[in-house]
Design an enzyme around this catalytic site. Structure first.
Site, PDB file in Angstrom:
ATOM      1  N   ASP A   1      15.803  21.446 -17.899  1.00  0.00           N
ATOM      2  CA  ASP A   1      16.223  21.166 -16.370  1.00  0.00           C
ATOM      3  C   ASP A   1      15.718  22.325 -15.672  1.00  0.00           C
ATOM      4  O   ASP A   1      15.666  23.399 -16.050  1.00  0.00           O
ATOM      5  CB  ASP A   1      17.732  21.283 -16.257  1.00  0.00           C
ATOM      6  CG  ASP A   1      18.286  20.162 -16.774  1.00  0.00           C
ATOM      7  OD1 ASP A   1      17.793  19.127 -17.111  1.00  0.00           O
ATOM      8  OD2 ASP A   1      19.581  20.217 -17.020  1.00  0.00           O
TER       9      ASP A   1
ATOM     10  N   TYR B   1      -2.890  28.066 -15.250  1.00  0.00           N
ATOM     11  CA  TYR B   1      -2.309  26.880 -15.539  1.00  0.00           C
ATOM     12  C   TYR B   1      -0.993  27.018 -16.275  1.00  0.00           C
ATOM     13  O   TYR B   1      -0.363  25.743 -16.398  1.00  0.00           O
ATOM     14  CB  TYR B   1      -3.196  26.075 -16.489  1.00  0.00           C
ATOM     15  CG  TYR B   1      -3.456  26.217 -17.778  1.00  0.00           C
ATOM     16  CD1 TYR B   1      -2.517  25.512 -18.598  1.00  0.00           C
ATOM     17  CD2 TYR B   1      -4.371  27.411 -18.212  1.00  0.00           C
ATOM     18  CE1 TYR B   1      -2.551  25.594 -20.138  1.00  0.00           C
ATOM     19  CE2 TYR B   1      -4.263  27.627 -19.602  1.00  0.00           C
ATOM     20  CZ  TYR B   1      -3.566  26.835 -20.532  1.00  0.00           C
ATOM     21  OH  TYR B   1      -3.713  26.975 -21.859  1.00  0.00           O
TER      22      TYR B   1
ATOM     23  N   ASP C   1       1.701  22.843 -33.322  1.00  0.00           N
ATOM     24  CA  ASP C   1       1.234  23.325 -32.095  1.00  0.00           C
ATOM     25  C   ASP C   1       0.423  24.893 -32.488  1.00  0.00           C
ATOM     26  O   ASP C   1       1.305  25.616 -33.121  1.00  0.00           O
ATOM     27  CB  ASP C   1       2.187  23.717 -30.970  1.00  0.00           C
ATOM     28  CG  ASP C   1       1.726  24.256 -29.845  1.00  0.00           C
ATOM     29  OD1 ASP C   1       0.601  24.738 -29.914  1.00  0.00           O
ATOM     30  OD2 ASP C   1       2.489  24.318 -28.521  1.00  0.00           O
TER      31      ASP C   1
END
Length: 732
Positions: free
Chosen positions: A439, A561, A397
């Site tokens: 989570d 975003y 990345d």
């Protein structure tokens, strides 16, 4: 006076670092081992008159090595595979008395033990995995050689020499740029660490120069084409320049692990003057808005020519450019998109959303953000530094998010290791594991300072991970390569393994949840078109024989975003009465005038609905994002769709808004059809149409694509594309 210069390197090394492919020192054309008698004329010995590399696009060297698509007139070969050259001498070559060899040199301080000076011996038979040259033809004064390179060879641009041995020393050809040879990674060679056995996958992940990048929202997936353009003129040199700029040691450039890690750092400019400056604040002065780019070519060529970072990029731009870098060098690569990606959460597997006691979001305590989507790359390679089984796709990345070993970079992290929770293996596996496995936890912050967990959503993060399908523009779901299905025994085992290896989970949410409420709540947002009103419908379901009253709150926000809120444009509270075992719907009208003045780069709206059941004090919470439907550019062509023939391309746009668009830029790109171009329109009135025509002459046959984008002061992320089938020019 002594001629010995003082040591320039503080005694640490005999030579400076060899970290530039572009820098070079010429080898001497004559290396004598003593005095040459006057009666001896060195020109009487074997002497090279010319060297032929068979480097035309149609020559067997480029076709067999799958490098015939590169717009480059130098010889380009892939390592570990043989290629042909021809040497012409001043007289017929006699192997019994003549001795010569080919030499390849890279960088300024060549050393054989570093792989930067490669003497290639003439051998009777070539051996797999080793450098060697075999004479395959002798004709008059010419010798044709089959040269085999090592599958571990440095990747870059080599200088080539031919050295002839005489009793008095070596005679060597002088520096000739025409014989420069690029050597790339080779996914077709079984001994190469990037070997990929599936032919269709090699065609897609190495040779395809046009891709599709997915963005938008999990419930409204959008796609856009991207021109990787790895074969375009100048791109190979631009990718090598990126490694030079990083001052990456040449001896490490044959290792795809090191190359991809350096690329991950260099594609962003955060701390190393790399390729792209990231910007997420919706201000793009002195640069190009991220949504305006149609491909990687303009970005990399501008970076190489100006020697300065290019402005601006966001995650899909970083991923597109990084994909070009990897494919250009021969590393199989693809762009992947993760919907609902956990970010900036210290890899603690937990995204905490804090609520006030009345159900509103506490923005001071809520620090974590969930990106609607995030794009990164996968690169294919073996991982000899890890246990067996963790090779294959590696997540890399280049979007600057977290610091890794002192630099903004991420990966390569084994996707297989991430799936099984083995986050102890380098590089940056805990961060990628958290991006897809965290989570979502709703916590009420009480006025007395205590925190109560209201709800846990274990399925929201990493909801869907996709990439482009092989051989088509469709979507391929690869979620199961990163994680097991929720609720499976393997999924629990994977999480336990990650926790054992140090993944942090500050709050143990097992067994501390409140009992399930009698009332459930959900909401739907209808298809929202930019510039128009739309409805949001909230549904309450009472599953008990009791009557309840609820105080509900709706918050509508303009968000990046990345999930970070910019402006709250809608606030509404309402009371709901639920009869026993009943269902009730509430409709809220969202007017265009409420959101149009605040829109950001990608027209994302985020809605948060909370409700408190007055009788039980239970809190219900739901959040959803929606992407506004944006108008498209229309591309048309007329004329013969044939290599070498003129073709007229028309780009058309109609402004559907009630306001005038100003400072409008339209970008047009099409690998193999036309070079990237752009045109400015000062303004486009409401409901008016603009047209832009360009004449082009395609030079690559087969399936091609034209890609256009439009950006303005108030409207961005407008795209259009057109598939083309370009015919070969008929032979005379």
């Amino acid at each position: 006076m002594s001629e010995t210069s003082e040591p320039a390197f503080g005694g640490r090394r005999a030579l400076p670092r060899n970290a530039s492919n572009a820098a070079e020192d010429d080898l001497p054309t004559v290396e004598l081992q003593g005095l040459v008698p006057r009666s001896v004329n060195l020109q009487d010995y074997l002497h090279v008159t010319s060297v032929h590399l068979f480097k035309e696009r149609w020559d067997t060297n480029k076709v067999d090595h799958h490098t015939d698509k590169y717009e480059n007139n130098k010889l380009i070969v892939r390592r570990g595979q043989s290629f042909f050259i021809q040497i012409d001498f001043n007289r017929p070559y006699d192997p019994r008395r003549d001795l010569f060899r080919v030499e390849y040199v890279i960088g300024r301080y060549p050393q054989e033990n570093k792989g930067t000076y490669i003497p290639v011996p003439i051998v009777p038979e070539l051996q797999r995995g080793k450098w060697g040259a075999k004479v395959v033809m002798r004709e008059d004064r010419s010798v044709r050689l089959s040269i085999q390179s090592s599958p571990e060879c440095i990747v870059g641009k080599f200088r080539m020499y031919v050295a002839v041995w005489t009793p008095y020393g070596i005679l060597r050809t002088s520096r000739n740029p025409e014989t420069d040879t690029y050597i790339l990674f080779n996914p077709w060679c079984e001994e190469d660490s990037v070997y990929l056995d599936d032919e269709k996958e090699k065609e897609e992940y190495v040779l395809n120069d046009i891709g599709v990048i997915f963005y938008g929202d999990f419930n409204d997936i959008k796609s856009r084409s991207w021109s990787y353009g790895q074969f375009e003129d100048g791109m190979l040199d631009a990718c090598l320049y990126v490694m030079d700029k990083a001052q990456m040691d040449l001896s490490g450039r044959g290792n795809p692990i090191k190359v991809s890690r350096v690329g991950s750092a260099m594609v962003n400019a955060k701390d190393d003057e790399g390729v792209l400056v990231g910007s997420w604040d919706n201000v793009y002065a002195y640069g190009v808005p991220p949504s305006a780019w149609t491909g990687s070519v303009d970005i990399l060529l501008e970076y190489q020519s100006t020697k300065n970072p290019v402005r601006y990029g966001q995650c899909w731009v970083f991923a597109g450019v990084f994909n070009t870098f990897l494919r250009c060098l021969g590393i199989p690569a693809r762009v992947v998109t993760n919907y609902f990606s956990a970010h900036d959460n210290d890899a603690n597997l937990q995204m905490d959303i804090f609520l006030e006691e009345d159900g509103n979001v506490n923005s001071k305590l809520t620090k974590d953000s969930v990106w609607n989507y995030h794009c990164w790359n996968e690169a294919w390679m073996t991982r000899p530094d890890l246990p067996v089984g963790f090779g294959g796709w590696q997540a890399v990345d280049s979007t600057p998010q977290e610091n890794s070993d002192g630099m903004y970079r991420c990966g390569p992290a084994s996707v297989q290791a991430i799936k099984h929770g083995h986050i102890c293996f380098q590089f940056d596996a805990p961060f990628v594991f958290a991006e897809v496995n965290s989570d979502l936890i709703y916590i009420t912050a009480k006025k007395d300072g205590t925190h109560v967990v209201e709800a846990v959503d274990t399925t929201h993060i990493g909801k869907l991970i996709v990439t482009k399908e092989v051989g088509g523009d469709g979507i391929r779901d690869i979620t199961d390569t990163y994680k097991f299905q929720e609720g499976q025994e393997e999924e629990r085992l994977s999480l336990e393994t990650a926790l054992m290896y140090g993944a942090k989970k500050p709050i143990n949410t097992d067994g501390i949840l409140k009992p399930r409420s009698d009332v459930t709540m959900n909401f739907e947002v209808e298809n929202a078109v930019l510039g128009r009103d739309f409805k949001l419908t909230i549904t309450f379901q009472n599953n008990s024989p009791n009557r309840y009253t609820l105080s509900a709150y709706l918050s509508g926000n303009i968000v990046f975003y990345t999930g970070v809120s910019k402006t709250e444009f809608k606030k509404e509270t309402f009371e709901v009465t639920l009869e026993p075992l009943s269902l009730k719907k509430e409709e809220v009208l969202i007017r265009a005038g409420e959101y149009m003045g605040h829109l950001l780069e990608q027209a994302y709206l985020h809605f948060f609905v909370t409700a408190r059941i007055n009788e039980t004090k239970d809190i219900l919470a739901k959040q959803k994002s929606t992407v506004l439907t944006i108008p498209q550019l229309v591309i048309k062509v007329r004329g013969a769709r044939m290599v070498g023939s003129d073709m007229v391309v028309t780009v058309e746009f109609t402004n559907p808004l009630k306001e005038t668009l100003r400072n409008v830029w339209i970008h047009l790109d099409g690998p193999g059809v036309l070079k990237p171009r752009r045109k400015m329109f000062r303004e486009i009135q409401p409901n008016s149409t603009v047209q832009w025509e360009e004449v082009c002459r395609p030079w690559v046959s087969g399936h091609r694509k034209l890609i256009a984008s439009m950006t303005s002061d108030t409207l961005r992320h407008v795209y259009g594309e057109l598939d083309l089938e370009i015919q070969r020019r008929p032979s005379a």
